[in-house]
Design a protein around this motif. Sequence first.
Motif, PDB file in Angstrom:
ATOM      1  N   MET A 293     -15.828   1.445   8.826  1.00  0.00           N
ATOM      2  CA  MET A 293     -15.271   2.250   7.737  1.00  0.00           C
ATOM      3  C   MET A 293     -16.191   2.258   6.521  1.00  0.00           C
ATOM      4  SD  MET A 293     -12.621   3.541   9.115  1.00  0.00           S
ATOM      5  CE  MET A 293     -11.645   3.196  10.607  1.00  0.00           C
ATOM      6  N   GLN A 294     -16.883   1.160   6.297  1.00  0.00           N
ATOM      7  CA  GLN A 294     -17.822   1.106   5.177  1.00  0.00           C
ATOM      8  C   GLN A 294     -18.993   2.059   5.411  1.00  0.00           C
ATOM      9  OE1 GLN A 294     -19.593  -2.719   4.436  1.00  0.00           O
ATOM     10  NE2 GLN A 294     -20.661  -2.040   2.603  1.00  0.00           N
TER      11      GLN A 294
ATOM     12  N   THR B 204       0.844  -1.187   0.000  1.00  0.00           N
ATOM     13  CA  THR B 204       0.000   0.000   0.000  1.00  0.00           C
ATOM     14  C   THR B 204       0.883   1.241   0.000  1.00  0.00           C
ATOM     15  OG1 THR B 204      -1.674  -1.183   1.271  1.00  0.00           O
ATOM     16  CG2 THR B 204      -1.813   1.226   1.225  1.00  0.00           C
TER      17      THR B 204
ATOM     18  N   ASP C  92      -7.962   4.907   7.399  1.00  0.00           N
ATOM     19  CA  ASP C  92      -8.535   3.882   6.511  1.00  0.00           C
ATOM     20  C   ASP C  92      -9.393   4.555   5.436  1.00  0.00           C
ATOM     21  OD1 ASP C  92      -7.369   1.913   8.044  1.00  0.00           O
ATOM     22  OD2 ASP C  92      -9.254   1.017   8.729  1.00  0.00           O
TER      23      ASP C  92
ATOM     24  N   HIS D 139     -14.860   1.768  16.045  1.00  0.00           N
ATOM     25  CA  HIS D 139     -13.919   1.929  14.936  1.00  0.00           C
ATOM     26  C   HIS D 139     -12.773   0.926  15.023  1.00  0.00           C
ATOM     27  CE1 HIS D 139     -12.995   4.627  18.229  1.00  0.00           C
ATOM     28  NE2 HIS D 139     -11.820   4.963  17.754  1.00  0.00           N
TER      29      HIS D 139
ATOM     30  N   GLU E  57     -15.321  -3.148  15.313  1.00  0.00           N
ATOM     31  CA  GLU E  57     -15.907  -3.594  14.039  1.00  0.00           C
ATOM     32  C   GLU E  57     -15.361  -2.709  12.920  1.00  0.00           C
ATOM     33  OE1 GLU E  57     -20.140  -4.950  14.022  1.00  0.00           O
ATOM     34  OE2 GLU E  57     -20.136  -4.143  16.073  1.00  0.00           O
ATOM     35  N   ARG E  58     -14.062  -2.725  12.805  1.00  0.00           N
ATOM     36  CA  ARG E  58     -13.341  -1.783  11.944  1.00  0.00           C
ATOM     37  C   ARG E  58     -13.844  -1.776  10.498  1.00  0.00           C
ATOM     38  NH1 ARG E  58      -6.737  -1.525  11.723  1.00  0.00           N
ATOM     39  NH2 ARG E  58      -6.499   0.084  10.088  1.00  0.00           N
ATOM     40  N   GLU E  59     -13.967  -2.947   9.881  1.00  0.00           N
ATOM     41  CA  GLU E  59     -14.327  -3.010   8.467  1.00  0.00           C
ATOM     42  C   GLU E  59     -15.721  -2.433   8.216  1.00  0.00           C
ATOM     43  OE1 GLU E  59     -14.655  -6.263   4.804  1.00  0.00           O
ATOM     44  OE2 GLU E  59     -13.844  -6.889   6.755  1.00  0.00           O
ATOM     45  N   ARG E  60     -16.687  -2.852   9.021  1.00  0.00           N
ATOM     46  CA  ARG E  60     -18.051  -2.343   8.826  1.00  0.00           C
ATOM     47  C   ARG E  60     -18.131  -0.863   9.165  1.00  0.00           C
ATOM     48  NH1 ARG E  60     -23.340  -2.426  11.795  1.00  0.00           N
ATOM     49  NH2 ARG E  60     -24.844  -1.991  10.153  1.00  0.00           N
TER      50      ARG E  60
ATOM     51  N   LYS F  96      -7.132   6.030   2.782  1.00  0.00           N
ATOM     52  CA  LYS F  96      -6.638   4.983   1.886  1.00  0.00           C
ATOM     53  C   LYS F  96      -7.714   4.526   0.908  1.00  0.00           C
ATOM     54  CE  LYS F  96      -3.607   3.260   5.549  1.00  0.00           C
ATOM     55  NZ  LYS F  96      -3.414   2.189   6.566  1.00  0.00           N
ATOM     56  N   ALA F  97      -8.936   4.383   1.400  1.00  0.00           N
ATOM     57  CA  ALA F  97     -10.008   3.837   0.575  1.00  0.00           C
ATOM     58  C   ALA F  97     -10.621   4.859  -0.379  1.00  0.00           C
ATOM     59  CB  ALA F  97     -11.097   3.253   1.467  1.00  0.00           C
TER      60      ALA F  97
END
Length: 313
Positions: free
Chosen positions: A303-304, A3, A61, A295, A298-301, A64-65
């Motif tokens: 950030m979504q 990355t 995050d 954050h 449940e980091r992935e959800r 980056k996304a």
Amino acid sequence: MSTPTLPQLEGTVAFNVKDAGEPCETWYKVIGNLHDSKHRPLVALHGGPGVTHVYLEILSDLTKAHGIPLVLYDQLGNGNSTHLREKDKSHGGESFWTEQLFLDELDNLLEHLKIKDDYDLIGHSWGGMLGSGHAASQPKGLKHLILLSTPADMGLWVDAQNLLRTKLPQDVQDVLDKHEKDGTTDSDEYAAAVGVFYARHLCTLAEWPTPVVDALRSIEVDGTVYNTMNGPSEFYITGPLKSWTMLDEAKNISVPTLLLNGRYDEAQDSVVAPFFNSIPLVKWVTFAESSHMSHFEERERFMQVVGDFLVKG
């Protein structure tokens, strides 16, 4: 494929504070390209009051996304910003450390970074309290507001903490009661009992992320702001924040707002609901497996949900 490293910029901005007794500075960090991005910057307000920005760097995050520039800073009295340890509770600190002081600091930073005409805001816990007050003044540059685990009223917060406290093991409750009655909340035994509460409602991860530990440890390094404004713990509030409320002002928040909390959060539904009932343009998401640090938990959800709100609207 690795990355790419995100550009970062650190700096300080002079902050003129009446009665501070010395020149003051606010330290900040920008992750991403502040003025060269298709997305407006996201300014992050840390909690406490009295912790530091470090546990919100995870919000990169989103940089980056989506390329969202992230602005982090340490509020006055904390971290890399000017410390004023002499402004403690015994030396008139309750009249010095006010919400207005930190609102002025935020305005000063937005002006310095030249983003006051176009920015989004995310505030966690106390940072959300601060952010809601800022938003209620209807600044023209604020476009989106995210309130993460934020109470709308500290009376409701205390009620929620007291209810959660009754669900602790009885011996833990007894220790808390004893030391609060005796005025010995600085004891190791009290700290250990508070730790039991925090493991259930502050961060449920078996091993706390280093940034969370470091942020909370900053209160041990300099507890002036936290101890003066709040008090010994999240549920034993003795400072002026005990009377803080947005119940009458929340209706003045006119920008699209995202409310976030966790199922096991200190910020229970009862303390978040007034925002949902008062803010005209609002969405509320509760994370089923989180407490006060969704954050991380449940980091992935997380950030979504936040990314979709900021990018897609």
